[in-house]
Design a protein around this motif. Sequence first.
Motif, short mmCIF file in Angstrom:
data_model
loop_
_atom_site.label_atom_id
_atom_site.label_comp_id
_atom_site.label_asym_id
_atom_site.label_seq_id
_atom_site.Cartn_x
_atom_site.Cartn_y
_atom_site.Cartn_z
N GLU A 242 0.83 -1.21 0.00
CA GLU A 242 0.00 0.00 0.00
C GLU A 242 0.87 1.26 0.00
O GLU A 242 0.52 2.25 -0.66
N ASN A 243 1.97 1.23 0.72
CA ASN A 243 2.90 2.37 0.69
C ASN A 243 3.48 2.54 -0.72
O ASN A 243 3.61 3.67 -1.22
N LEU A 244 3.85 1.43 -1.35
CA LEU A 244 4.42 1.48 -2.71
C LEU A 244 3.39 2.04 -3.69
O LEU A 244 3.72 2.84 -4.57
N ALA A 245 2.14 1.63 -3.56
CA ALA A 245 1.09 2.14 -4.44
C ALA A 245 0.91 3.64 -4.27
O ALA A 245 0.77 4.39 -5.25
N ALA A 246 0.90 4.11 -3.01
CA ALA A 246 0.75 5.55 -2.75
C ALA A 246 1.92 6.33 -3.34
O ALA A 246 1.73 7.42 -3.91
#
Length: 291
Positions: A242-246
């Motif tokens: 989720e951090n990578l997507a953001a």
Amino acid sequence: AMKGERGLASSVDDSAGMLVLFASAVQGWMVRGPVAAPLVQQQQQQLDAARAAAPAMKVSRRASENAGKVEEEKLYSPEEAVALMKELATAKFTETAELHGNLNLDPKYNDQQIRTTVALPHGTGKSVRVAVLAEGAAADEAKAAGADLVGMADLIEEIAAGNLNFEVLLATPPAMPKLAKLGKVLGPKGLMPSPKAGTVTAAPGEAVGEFKAGKIEFRTDKQGIVHVPFGKCDFEAGSLSENLAALTKTIEKNRPSGCKGKLWSTATLSSTMGPPIKLDVAALRTFAGVV
């Protein structure tokens, strides 16, 4: 007379040889030709001795084994890359997860630069010290939000003296004219407040909370690459994803106007001590919901 001529010729040859040797040493090229034939052998022997004496690069068994688990030519999906990165983060400390994006940008042009911030939904896993240049009610607001350093003239003096005991510097608009003289101190460290990066704000309390919670600033380097930490490798795989997507979505959202064609050239994930894992850029963009 002939003996004198031979002696003179020998002296000239020796001088020429020494001159050739000196020139080769300065310019870094090997001498050739009958005049300096013995010198060539001597120079080659010196080069061989220097190579033999040079320390060889040592690769640890751990690093070698980890590198062997990554398929060099494969482009991994984000989910595969995150799982493999976590598996290979075997150092004796908690490694940081990093994205390295080689972008199709030439940062020497102002319209081909990225400097922005991203709020990682699960934070960075790192405690961040935040300093705020503010006075009056704004200073009180920053202190209440948990700022580590708050001040104006006194804090500017500390910074001017080279005391940079913080990772993020926020400034209220009235403080900006006073920061001009600190450019040489803050600029090379990437700490100069900027409205574009969200570090110049009239609401420092809110900004302190965001940076403490995991908001980070990043920019393209001189080669047009972004190097961004997006968590710790002991995070759950879902949190890192989720951090990578953001982060990916933020990079896409801040695509410079001067970028022609595709934005991404390549992208890789790695842990602090781990090998690079190549990402499938199309899958990364789909994963982040930007296509």
